[in-house]
Write an enzyme that holds these catalytic residues in place. Sequence first.
Site, PDB file in Angstrom:
ATOM      1  N   GLU A  59       0.857  -1.171   0.008  1.00  0.00           N
ATOM      2  CA  GLU A  59       0.099  -0.151  -0.097  1.00  0.00           C
ATOM      3  C   GLU A  59       0.780   1.284   0.002  1.00  0.00           C
ATOM      4  O   GLU A  59       1.897   1.282   0.801  1.00  0.00           O
ATOM      5  CB  GLU A  59      -0.699  -0.073   1.414  1.00  0.00           C
ATOM      6  CG  GLU A  59      -1.790   0.875   1.388  1.00  0.00           C
ATOM      7  CD  GLU A  59      -2.639   1.008   2.851  1.00  0.00           C
ATOM      8  OE1 GLU A  59      -2.192  -0.034   3.663  1.00  0.00           O
ATOM      9  OE2 GLU A  59      -3.451   1.682   2.861  1.00  0.00           O
ATOM     10  N   LYS A 130      -9.854   2.085  -1.751  1.00  0.00           N
ATOM     11  CA  LYS A 130      -9.772   0.991  -0.511  1.00  0.00           C
ATOM     12  C   LYS A 130     -11.317   1.611   0.110  1.00  0.00           C
ATOM     13  O   LYS A 130     -11.501   2.873   0.402  1.00  0.00           O
ATOM     14  CB  LYS A 130      -8.980   1.772   0.366  1.00  0.00           C
ATOM     15  CG  LYS A 130      -8.801   0.930   1.750  1.00  0.00           C
ATOM     16  CD  LYS A 130      -7.233   1.488   2.594  1.00  0.00           C
ATOM     17  CE  LYS A 130      -7.239   0.759   3.617  1.00  0.00           C
ATOM     18  NZ  LYS A 130      -5.955   1.003   4.646  1.00  0.00           N
ATOM     19  N   CYS A 163      -5.099  -3.578   2.399  1.00  0.00           N
ATOM     20  CA  CYS A 163      -4.864  -3.518   3.904  1.00  0.00           C
ATOM     21  C   CYS A 163      -6.147  -3.832   4.984  1.00  0.00           C
ATOM     22  O   CYS A 163      -6.539  -5.104   4.637  1.00  0.00           O
ATOM     23  CB  CYS A 163      -3.953  -2.444   4.084  1.00  0.00           C
ATOM     24  SG  CYS A 163      -3.135  -2.741   5.704  1.00  0.00           S
TER      25      CYS A 163
HETATM   26  C1  ACM Z   1      -4.146  -0.304   7.076  1.00  0.00           C
HETATM   27  O1  ACM Z   1      -5.209  -0.640   6.457  1.00  0.00           O
HETATM   28  N1  ACM Z   1      -2.956   0.051   6.381  1.00  0.00           N
HETATM   29  C2  ACM Z   1      -3.851  -0.762   8.429  1.00  0.00           C
END
Ligand code: ACM
Length: 287
Positions: A59, A130, A163
């Site tokens: 990420e 995301k 993530c």
């Molecule tokens: C995250 O979502 N970077 C922990």
Amino acid sequence: MSILSRFSTPPGATCGVLQVPRKVGFYQFAPEFGAVSKNLSRVLAALSGADADIIVLPELPFTGYYFQDRSELATLAEDPATSPTLSALVQLCRENDFHLVTGFAEKAQGKLFNSALLINGEGILQTYRKLHLFNTESDYFDPGDRPLQVSQVDGIQIGLMVCYDWAFPEVARSLALQGADLICHPSNLVLPWCQQAMLTRCMENGLFAVTANRTGPDARPRGTLTFTGQSQIAGPKGRLLHRASTEEEGLFITRIDLAQARDKNVTPLSHLLKDRRPEFYSRLKSR
Ligand code: ACM
């Protein structure tokens, strides 16, 4: 560039009904906050010459993770349409004939997204933004605004998540229901549970997942975050194919047999997707 290890199919071993094993991997490293071109140079050097079908990066691998505020993010985020970082990655894919999934601080239509891009030598094949922002991320990122989707790449059905999406089993299940063989999962993990949970995501959906995490700290005005490495490749039946250590940096590539992800039976009579009872899950669609 270090190849941490390689796995090859033993002579005579079957690769399953699809006959073609795929080479997938990750690059685990410690980006330096704000040093976009330096981080890009490291990625280009590490991946140049790699023999792979798909490589997953962490990420936000070019900007770093722990932004002070939205204006700092806005100065570092890039519009994919004009991004020199993305152009260099597309060229890397073209020269080496592989696909890349990379985290990306995306500027689009006045918004800032924590995105994952699936790219090849021609450009972007899929943009995922995301959905589940973690901790302070919602202070500076906009939440994802696109449905989960699966893209076909050389016969592999690829789904993307980023993530903290690991903590929402609905994400991996939605991708599995769209036919995903492989989930590419750029990450910047600080908590200790994801890697083990991803084995379960793979088991319950009968698919592969590459979780590419970063290492090292982001020491920033809001505090210091230390990222936990242990990038991994997991497969159906919850099998761990490889897990890196907490601190090592390097590229790891292994072969996966896609046929394993196309067989969702856990016994001849029990099927991970067909046995679901969605008529009893209506609460999943309410807040
Ligand atoms: C995250 O979502 N970077 C922990």
